[in-house]
Design an enzyme around this catalytic site. Structure first.
Site, mmCIF file in Angstrom:
data_model
loop_
_atom_site.group_PDB
_atom_site.id
_atom_site.type_symbol
_atom_site.label_atom_id
_atom_site.label_comp_id
_atom_site.label_asym_id
_atom_site.label_seq_id
_atom_site.Cartn_x
_atom_site.Cartn_y
_atom_site.Cartn_z
ATOM 1 N N LYS A 101 -26.485 12.410 26.169
ATOM 2 C CA LYS A 101 -25.989 12.014 27.496
ATOM 3 C C LYS A 101 -26.402 10.581 27.826
ATOM 4 O O LYS A 101 -25.595 9.781 28.282
ATOM 5 C CB LYS A 101 -26.553 12.970 28.567
ATOM 6 C CG LYS A 101 -26.415 12.454 29.983
ATOM 7 C CD LYS A 101 -26.937 13.438 30.987
ATOM 8 C CE LYS A 101 -28.253 13.128 31.618
ATOM 9 N NZ LYS A 101 -28.436 11.895 32.364
ATOM 10 N N ASN A 102 -27.668 10.260 27.554
ATOM 11 C CA ASN A 102 -28.147 8.942 27.971
ATOM 12 C C ASN A 102 -27.650 7.806 27.085
ATOM 13 O O ASN A 102 -27.904 6.639 27.361
ATOM 14 C CB ASN A 102 -29.684 8.934 28.058
ATOM 15 C CG ASN A 102 -30.168 9.741 29.253
ATOM 16 O OD1 ASN A 102 -29.363 10.197 30.070
ATOM 17 N ND2 ASN A 102 -31.469 9.923 29.363
ATOM 18 N N ARG A 109 -26.618 8.449 39.044
ATOM 19 C CA ARG A 109 -27.400 7.222 39.115
ATOM 20 C C ARG A 109 -26.983 6.214 38.044
ATOM 21 O O ARG A 109 -26.981 5.016 38.270
ATOM 22 C CB ARG A 109 -28.886 7.542 38.944
ATOM 23 C CG ARG A 109 -29.715 6.276 38.992
ATOM 24 C CD ARG A 109 -31.191 6.508 38.859
ATOM 25 N NE ARG A 109 -31.838 5.257 38.522
ATOM 26 C CZ ARG A 109 -32.222 4.341 39.396
ATOM 27 N NH1 ARG A 109 -32.026 4.542 40.668
ATOM 28 N NH2 ARG A 109 -32.790 3.231 39.002
ATOM 29 N N CYS A 130 -30.274 12.479 40.251
ATOM 30 C CA CYS A 130 -31.281 13.482 40.580
ATOM 31 C C CYS A 130 -32.354 12.862 41.471
ATOM 32 O O CYS A 130 -32.668 11.686 41.351
ATOM 33 C CB CYS A 130 -31.944 13.974 39.301
ATOM 34 S SG CYS A 130 -30.894 15.040 38.323
ATOM 35 N N ARG A 138 -36.042 5.657 43.425
ATOM 36 C CA ARG A 138 -35.530 5.066 42.188
ATOM 37 C C ARG A 138 -34.893 3.725 42.535
ATOM 38 O O ARG A 138 -33.683 3.599 42.608
ATOM 39 C CB ARG A 138 -34.538 6.013 41.518
ATOM 40 C CG ARG A 138 -35.201 7.277 41.022
ATOM 41 C CD ARG A 138 -34.247 8.213 40.339
ATOM 42 N NE ARG A 138 -33.978 7.845 38.957
ATOM 43 C CZ ARG A 138 -33.322 8.615 38.102
ATOM 44 N NH1 ARG A 138 -32.879 9.781 38.482
ATOM 45 N NH2 ARG A 138 -33.096 8.223 36.866
ATOM 46 N N ILE A 193 -33.680 -0.322 42.363
ATOM 47 C CA ILE A 193 -32.982 -1.074 41.319
ATOM 48 C C ILE A 193 -33.378 -2.560 41.374
ATOM 49 O O ILE A 193 -32.629 -3.427 40.960
ATOM 50 C CB ILE A 193 -31.450 -0.905 41.417
ATOM 51 C CG1 ILE A 193 -30.944 -1.270 42.817
ATOM 52 C CG2 ILE A 193 -31.006 0.482 41.037
ATOM 53 C CD1 ILE A 193 -29.441 -1.494 42.851
ATOM 54 N N ASP A 194 -34.594 -2.803 41.895
ATOM 55 C CA ASP A 194 -35.039 -4.192 42.036
ATOM 56 C C ASP A 194 -35.098 -4.942 40.698
ATOM 57 O O ASP A 194 -34.808 -6.137 40.628
ATOM 58 C CB ASP A 194 -36.419 -4.218 42.734
ATOM 59 C CG ASP A 194 -37.442 -3.340 42.031
ATOM 60 O OD1 ASP A 194 -37.093 -2.180 41.722
ATOM 61 O OD2 ASP A 194 -38.559 -3.793 41.756
ATOM 62 N N ASP A 222 -38.368 13.028 30.515
ATOM 63 C CA ASP A 222 -37.300 14.029 30.571
ATOM 64 C C ASP A 222 -37.712 15.356 29.926
ATOM 65 O O ASP A 222 -37.017 16.361 30.092
ATOM 66 C CB ASP A 222 -36.029 13.493 29.876
ATOM 67 C CG ASP A 222 -35.304 12.478 30.745
ATOM 68 O OD1 ASP A 222 -35.676 12.319 31.922
ATOM 69 O OD2 ASP A 222 -34.366 11.832 30.245
ATOM 70 N N ARG A 271 -25.052 18.657 34.424
ATOM 71 C CA ARG A 271 -25.011 17.205 34.257
ATOM 72 C C ARG A 271 -25.494 16.799 32.859
ATOM 73 O O ARG A 271 -25.158 15.712 32.392
ATOM 74 C CB ARG A 271 -25.889 16.511 35.311
ATOM 75 C CG ARG A 271 -25.302 16.603 36.720
ATOM 76 C CD ARG A 271 -26.056 15.699 37.678
ATOM 77 N NE ARG A 271 -26.299 14.420 37.041
ATOM 78 C CZ ARG A 271 -27.415 13.723 37.148
ATOM 79 N NH1 ARG A 271 -28.386 14.175 37.879
ATOM 80 N NH2 ARG A 271 -27.547 12.571 36.537
#
Ligand code: UD1
Length: 423
Positions: A25-26, A95, A119, A124, A126-127, A309, A401
């Site tokens: 998936k990733n 995300r 999730c 989380r 995003i800087d 994970d 997902r």
């Protein structure tokens, strides 16, 4: 529309047999985002049937390219993209839709997106993504959850030192840098196998990237990218999940397609708990003892260390082991939501801040529980397989997902599991 479904599991059956792994998936999500950079058709093979892949395909179609499924593959057309925004509902659903940001900017010179969903694993931000893109010449403003990006003059390469090896930020920078003017050097880059897979795809399309999988990645921008055929790597977290399902039932099985090197940090955990692992011609076999031993200490860290994970999944195993295990979650602050659900099944777990102490019980007991996030949901399935009696797991859209046909694969291993529709 959200379809209300539950998994019903009668625990205690010893699982035996083979599991063929899905594509990661990733890997597939950033690769699908990368496909919008390409001028020609892309053929992405081993593309798992996951709700997150469907969202990515919807985003690609919204941007102006065709995207359709052909069996286990997804084909993305050679059309030019014509839009530079991602609708809020699609951003909210996943995300990793943030990974489209670098690609849209590279292709269109501007982008408009809202803050990403996904999730709930604690904050989380995003800087790191934003700061890197700014260094590449992108003006970025954030107002009321809307992020507007515009390339000042030309997107240009930069020397970017990441404060943390963020997976998504590394991917986003690579996607922006492949078509930028000049060279980009990322230091302290994430080293996950999925990043290597993304760069293999991009290189097949003509990108110039060296160092993927190491902490310094160098990208020399090119004028354009062609299309390519690419086969997505097997999903290492799915592998760990099925190994755990087999292990908690004292079973034996073979993971077809797993790359042992990708799960190097987890193999010693299974061995410490008493499982026998052996590489085979097609993957890895596992034989579990009747009752698992505890594993003393697990600390999640960026790859190649123990993956965050897999934390919830291994915690479910340890909940039914002989002894005490200590977990330290260093990657995501809010990643212990599954603990309350495991406790409903009789688990003895005490958690404070980032530390959880799991005292194994002889047998978990079946209960009605609710998936709290993707991997937390998988942990509940594993706990239910080992537990005494029946469990009902709700909120399984989280599990869908990341796992293609989870009940089918577990049934094939002999599990008593059914999906029921509540609508
Ligand atoms: C990816 C994976 C996810 C995995 C995670 C860590 C995908 C689709 N998802 O998520 O399954 O759990 O890597 O291995 O590949 N952070 C910041 N600022 C940023 C970016 C990240 O503070 O701009 C923090 C996050 O809040 C988190 C940590 O860095 O605490 C790791 O995040 P990151 O590596 O970016 O994870 P994701 O790419 O979101």
């Amino acid at each position: 529309m959200l379809i209300l479904e539950k998994l019903i599991i009668d625990g205690g059956t010893r699982l035996c047999g083979e599991v063929k792994l899905q594509g990661a998936k990733n890997s597939v999500l950033p690769i699908l985002a990368a496909s919008i950079l390409c001028d020609d058709e892309c053929y992405i093979d081993n593309c798992p049937r996951l709700s997150d892949c469907n969202v990515s395909m919807r985003i690609i179609r919204h941007l102006g390219k065709s995207a359709y499924r052909d069996g286990g593959s997804v084909i993305i057309g050679n059309e030019e993209i014509t839009k530079n925004d991602i609708p809020e509902d699609m951003m909210r659903e996943m995300r990793s839709s943030i990974t489209f940001l670098g690609a849209i900017i590279a292709k269109m010179g501007e982008a408009k997106i809202s803050l990403p969903g996904g999730c709930e694993l604690g904050p989380r931000p995003i800087d790191i993504h934003i700061s890197a893109l700014r260094q590449m010449g992108v003006d970025i403003s954030e107002n009321h959850g809307l992020i507007e990006c515009k390339v000042r003059d030309k997107l240009r390469g930069a020397v970017i030192a990441l404060p943390y090896p963020s997976v998504g930020a590394t991917e986003n920078i690579i996607l922006a840098a492949v078509l930028a003017k000049g060279t980009t050097i990322i230091s302290n880059a994430a080293k996950e196998p999925e990043i290597v897979d993304l760069t293999i795809f991009l290189r097949s399309c003509g990108a110039k990237i060296i160092g993927a999988g190491e902490s310094t990645v160098i990208i020399c921008g090119v004028e354009s990218l062609s299309g390519a055929y690419h086969k997505v790597i097997p999903d290492r977290i799915e592998a760990i999940s099925y190994m755990s399902a087999i292990a908690i039932t004292g079973g034996t099985g073979e993971l077809i397609g797993v790359v042992p090197e990708h799960i190097m940090a987890v193999i010693p955990i299974f061995e410490e708990s008493g499982c026998k692992l052996q590489s085979t011609d097609s993957g890895l076999s596992i034989t579990a003892p009747e009752r698992l031993g505890a594993v003393k200490y697990i600390r999640t860290m960026p790859y190649p260390a123990f993956p965050t994970d897999a934390q919830a999944i291994i915690m479910a195993l340890m909940a039914q082991s002989m002894g005490t295990s200590v977990f330290v979650e260093t990657v995501f602050s809010g990643r212990y939501k599954h603990i309350a659900e495991l406790q409903r099944m009789g688990a003895n777990i005490k958690a404070e801040d980032r530390v959880a102490v799991v005292s194994g019980v002889e047998r978990l007991s079946g209960a009605s529980v609710s998936a709290t996030d993707l991997r937390g949901g998988a942990a509940l399935v594993i706990a239910a397989l080992g537990a005494d009696g029946r469990s009902e797991i709700s909120n399984i859209h989280y599990i869908d997902r990341g796992y293609e046909n989870i009940e089918g694969k577990l049934k094939k291993l002999g599990a008593c599991i059914a999906r029921v529709n509540l609508t």
